[in-house]
Design a protein around this motif. Sequence first.
Motif, PDB file in Angstrom:
ATOM      1  N   ALA A 279      16.115 -24.005  22.820  1.00 43.39           N
ATOM      2  CA  ALA A 279      16.345 -22.906  23.760  1.00 43.39           C
ATOM      3  C   ALA A 279      16.963 -21.696  23.080  1.00 43.39           C
ATOM      4  N   ARG A 280      17.565 -21.902  21.911  1.00 44.15           N
ATOM      5  CA  ARG A 280      18.194 -20.793  21.198  1.00 44.15           C
ATOM      6  C   ARG A 280      17.219 -20.003  20.340  1.00 44.15           C
ATOM      7  N   LEU A 281      16.005 -20.519  20.165  1.00 41.06           N
ATOM      8  CA  LEU A 281      15.039 -19.797  19.341  1.00 41.06           C
ATOM      9  C   LEU A 281      14.657 -18.491  20.023  1.00 41.06           C
ATOM     10  N   PRO A 282      14.637 -17.382  19.270  1.00 39.71           N
ATOM     11  CA  PRO A 282      14.241 -16.104  19.876  1.00 39.71           C
ATOM     12  C   PRO A 282      12.819 -16.171  20.391  1.00 39.71           C
ATOM     13  N   GLY A 283      12.585 -15.524  21.519  1.00 44.27           N
ATOM     14  CA  GLY A 283      11.244 -15.463  22.084  1.00 44.27           C
ATOM     15  C   GLY A 283      10.504 -14.246  21.595  1.00 44.27           C
ATOM     16  N   LYS A 284       9.556 -13.804  22.374  1.00 43.17           N
ATOM     17  CA  LYS A 284       8.738 -12.657  22.020  1.00 43.17           C
ATOM     18  C   LYS A 284       9.613 -11.428  21.773  1.00 43.17           C
ATOM     19  N   HIS A 285       9.321 -10.704  20.696  1.00 43.01           N
ATOM     20  CA  HIS A 285      10.051  -9.494  20.316  1.00 43.01           C
ATOM     21  C   HIS A 285      11.529  -9.780  20.066  1.00 43.01           C
ATOM     22  N   GLY A 286      11.850 -11.018  19.692  1.00 43.87           N
ATOM     23  CA  GLY A 286      13.225 -11.346  19.367  1.00 43.87           C
ATOM     24  C   GLY A 286      14.110 -11.595  20.571  1.00 43.87           C
ATOM     25  N   GLN A 287      13.566 -11.556  21.787  1.00 43.69           N
ATOM     26  CA  GLN A 287      14.373 -11.805  22.973  1.00 43.69           C
ATOM     27  C   GLN A 287      14.625 -13.298  23.133  1.00 43.69           C
ATOM     28  N   ASP A 288      15.843 -13.645  23.508  1.00 41.38           N
ATOM     29  CA  ASP A 288      16.204 -15.044  23.671  1.00 41.38           C
ATOM     30  C   ASP A 288      15.951 -15.434  25.126  1.00 41.38           C
ATOM     31  N   ARG A 289      14.667 -15.549  25.489  1.00 41.59           N
ATOM     32  CA  ARG A 289      14.343 -15.882  26.870  1.00 41.59           C
ATOM     33  C   ARG A 289      13.261 -16.948  26.896  1.00 41.59           C
TER      34      ARG A 289
END
Length: 360
Positions: A279-289
Amino acid sequence: MVESRLIGPVRVVGAGLLGTSIGLGLRARGIDVILADASPTNLSIAVDYGAGRAGRPGDAPQLIVVCVPPDVTAEIVARELAAFPQAIVTDVASVKLAPLQELRMMGADVSRYIGGHPLAGRERGGPLSGRADLFVGRPWVVAAHDAISYQQATAIDDLILDLGATLVEMSPEEHDRGVALISHVPQVVSTIMARRLTDAPGSALNLAGQGLRDVTRVAASDPDLWVQILGANAEPVRDILLAYRDDLDRFIDALADPAAPGARRKVAEELTGGNAGVARLPGKHGQDRRYASFIVMIDDRPGQIARLLHEIGELNVNMEDLRLEHSPGAQIGLAEISVLPEAVGRLTEELAARGWRIAG
């Protein structure tokens, strides 16, 4: 032609995937790129591909980028520093502390050297795999040290920004600990898992799905390169593997007697810990969601994936990720679509109304 921050010329030593991609990206901005490679064939291919030109007497590069294997990086950087005393030199090796230490032991002028590491690549290497957009949106670490000034490092910052990458500043030690966790140890874990498949019965392998492919994908990497990388970053990798071994031991102990009091709780705690980590991995464009996903069953015939993506766009939903898998023994594919959670309900209903089959 897009305006460049760099003045040039830029000398690129090593015309493999990364070196050729750097050359292509800079040539697209009109920068004079000088290519060098120990292999005349690689050099010729990269030149023919448009990544730059061969060197000439009197060349005076502003910046030199060394793109060679980790075990010879320090040697080549030292040679370039001596040959071009006015140039700033950087490299793209995946470890940063060892080359800096080697250069200091050689007595090289490290006031003109700063290590770099673009976290970008492809499944295939060599100049023919080069792409001008390889670094767009990708992190590019600059591993600063005390001997180089901010003003001297400006050319490296300009290189990174010209290639569309995202500049990340770290110390060499911080970088090496970071890549041990996010790249080097995953390579080892993937390799060890893949070794379990060498003697596996075909009937078991026929059941393999996307999960196993995800875990073992990087196990197909070049062993020669990884021997160098792991050897150069051995201490941080070993520290994480020791902790990983402790994690495995807790699983093994709990599974020795699953009916024992507390055994299932221990397994659940380990699995929940994994949930927390991913869950801590950054999502798209670096967002943590986090995103929600669903699976669409697609007939195995031309044009179906294109149609699905077109219709998702027509419904004005932004797709965040896509994974494809074939269903064993069936003429269908499975497309796992990831979108924002609030879009799932409407999108699945609309796609179903258009005739798409939603799994589950």
